[in-house]
Design a protein around this motif. Structure first.
Motif, PDB file in Angstrom:
ATOM      1  N   PRO A  88       0.832  -1.207   0.000  1.00 38.35           N
ATOM      2  CA  PRO A  88       0.000   0.000   0.000  1.00 38.35           C
ATOM      3  C   PRO A  88       0.867   1.259   0.000  1.00 38.35           C
ATOM      4  CG  PRO A  88      -0.672  -1.549   1.726  1.00 38.35           C
ATOM      5  CD  PRO A  88       0.663  -2.005   1.227  1.00 38.35           C
ATOM      6  N   VAL A  89       0.495   2.220  -0.860  1.00 38.19           N
ATOM      7  CA  VAL A  89       1.195   3.500  -0.954  1.00 38.19           C
ATOM      8  C   VAL A  89       0.143   4.609  -0.936  1.00 38.19           C
ATOM      9  CG1 VAL A  89       2.727   4.954  -2.325  1.00 38.19           C
ATOM     10  CG2 VAL A  89       3.058   2.472  -2.306  1.00 38.19           C
ATOM     11  N   ASP A  90       0.279   5.557  -0.001  1.00 38.84           N
ATOM     12  CA  ASP A  90      -0.672   6.680   0.092  1.00 38.84           C
ATOM     13  C   ASP A  90      -2.114   6.191   0.129  1.00 38.84           C
ATOM     14  OD1 ASP A  90       1.442   8.505   0.034  1.00 38.84           O
ATOM     15  OD2 ASP A  90       1.439   8.565  -2.157  1.00 38.84           O
ATOM     16  N   VAL A  91      -2.399   5.264   1.012  1.00 44.01           N
ATOM     17  CA  VAL A  91      -3.726   4.659   1.099  1.00 44.01           C
ATOM     18  C   VAL A  91      -4.538   5.344   2.184  1.00 44.01           C
ATOM     19  CG1 VAL A  91      -4.970   2.538   1.668  1.00 44.01           C
ATOM     20  CG2 VAL A  91      -2.949   2.446   0.213  1.00 44.01           C
ATOM     21  N   GLY A  92      -5.811   5.602   1.871  1.00 44.36           N
ATOM     22  CA  GLY A  92      -6.713   6.207   2.832  1.00 44.36           C
ATOM     23  C   GLY A  92      -8.148   5.861   2.494  1.00 44.36           C
TER      24      GLY A  92
END
Length: 317
Positions: free
Chosen positions: A30-34
């Motif tokens: 996960p990268v920059d997950v929100g």
């Protein structure tokens, strides 16, 4: 045109939280997950990106149930981007986005992007094996089985579309973008690879009724069959439902294991795909279960020999 292969798939999904959990459990980083979505990367930086389906930044959908919004291909250099823009600009709009990439649509309405590839070198060693009559593939006293191996997806391998006019769809990629057809399943479609890779295919399109138009599955390459099976076994252990496999395809020779997903399509692990150059003579065989796979297994719980037969086993005659 030096198109390497798919760099990124963008989805507009019904359930961001479920897709976030799924892609993380599948093995992507996960990268920059929100709450609004995020990027999920393989070892080489290729990725799946998800957004909520009503996110206004998403390209338009296909008008079907498909959640795929965009397929972005990585290219080797700026000259290839310019060649693509010039060629496709002859008969359709080609947008130049702020990040320097291109965006357009193919002849079936799939949104396409093209960018300088994000792929970085993968340093994971390939799986080795020992075989009678051959030099050892592993050093003496080296053990092949590692229960703690990461078994992570290495690179985005290919995407499969359902299309209402496979001949027209394929012609766009072969005649306009320089893809080659490596093999064909008659009654289904052709396996296509761009000039910048020797993988058997990065795109496969299957003839279907119009209401089915969309992505059928996508997959990431694993380091080998053991990594593929290990990842799939762990995935089932987390409660995800196996759809097809494990097994091995005939066209491409790649090992496979497909799973159901909340992204509105199947998601596959694959390994050990054939490599081809322009001297390869494409095969064509009628579509059938026999043509599709060399062999197929069905996942079951672990078992060890000894004692009575496992539950459900048929008596010997």
């Amino acid at each position: 045109m030096n198109i390497i292969g798919p760099d990124e798939l963008l989805f507009g999904v019904d359930d961001v939280a479920a897709c976030t959990q799924y892609l993380s459990d599948y093995g992507l980083t996960p990268v920059d997950v929100g709450p609004a979505g995020g990027r999920f990367e393989a070892e080489d930086g290729t990725a799946v990106v998800i957004r909520a389906k009503d996110d206004p930044s998403l390209p338009a959908g296909l008008g079907t149930a498909s959640m795929l919004r965009k397929t972005t291909y990585g290219v080797a250099d700026a000259a290839t981007l310019e060649a693509i823009a010039k060629e496709l600009g002859r008969d359709r709009e080609v947008q130049r986005l702020a990040d320097g990439s291109l965006q357009t649509v193919d002849d079936m309405g799939f949104v396409l992007g093209f960018q300088r590839t994000v792929r970085r070198p993968v340093r994971t060693p390939a799986e080795t094996l020992n075989a009678p009559g051959a030099a050892p593939g592993r050093p003496i006293n080296a053990v092949a089985v590692d229960e703690g191996a990461s078994a992570r997806p290495l690179t985005l391998s290919h995407v499969v579309y359902f299309v209402p006019d496979e001949a027209k769809a394929a012609a766009f990629y072969t005649q306009r973008l320089g893809f080659r057809e490596t093999d064909r399943l008659l009654g289904a479609g052709g396996f296509l690879r761009p000039a910048g890779t020797q993988d058997h295919h990065t795109l496969f399109m299957i003839q279907t009724p119009p209401f089915m138009k969309g992505v059928e599955h996508f997959t990431f390459h694993m380091a080998g069959p053991t990594a593929m099976l290990q990842a799939g076994y762990r995935f089932t252990g987390k409660g995800y439902e196996s759809f097809w496999g494990p097994g091995r395809h005939k066209m491409g020779s790649n090992w496979f294991w497909y799973f159901n997903s909340p992204l509105g399509c199947h998601v596959e692990y694959d390994a050990d795909m054939d490599q081809h150059d322009d001297h390869w003579q494409a095969r064509a065989v009628p579509m059938s279960a026999e043509a599709s796979q060399l062999f197929l297994f069905t996942h079951r719980e672990k078992w060890a020999p000894g004692g009575p037969p496992p539950p459900g086993a048929k008596p010997a005659h």
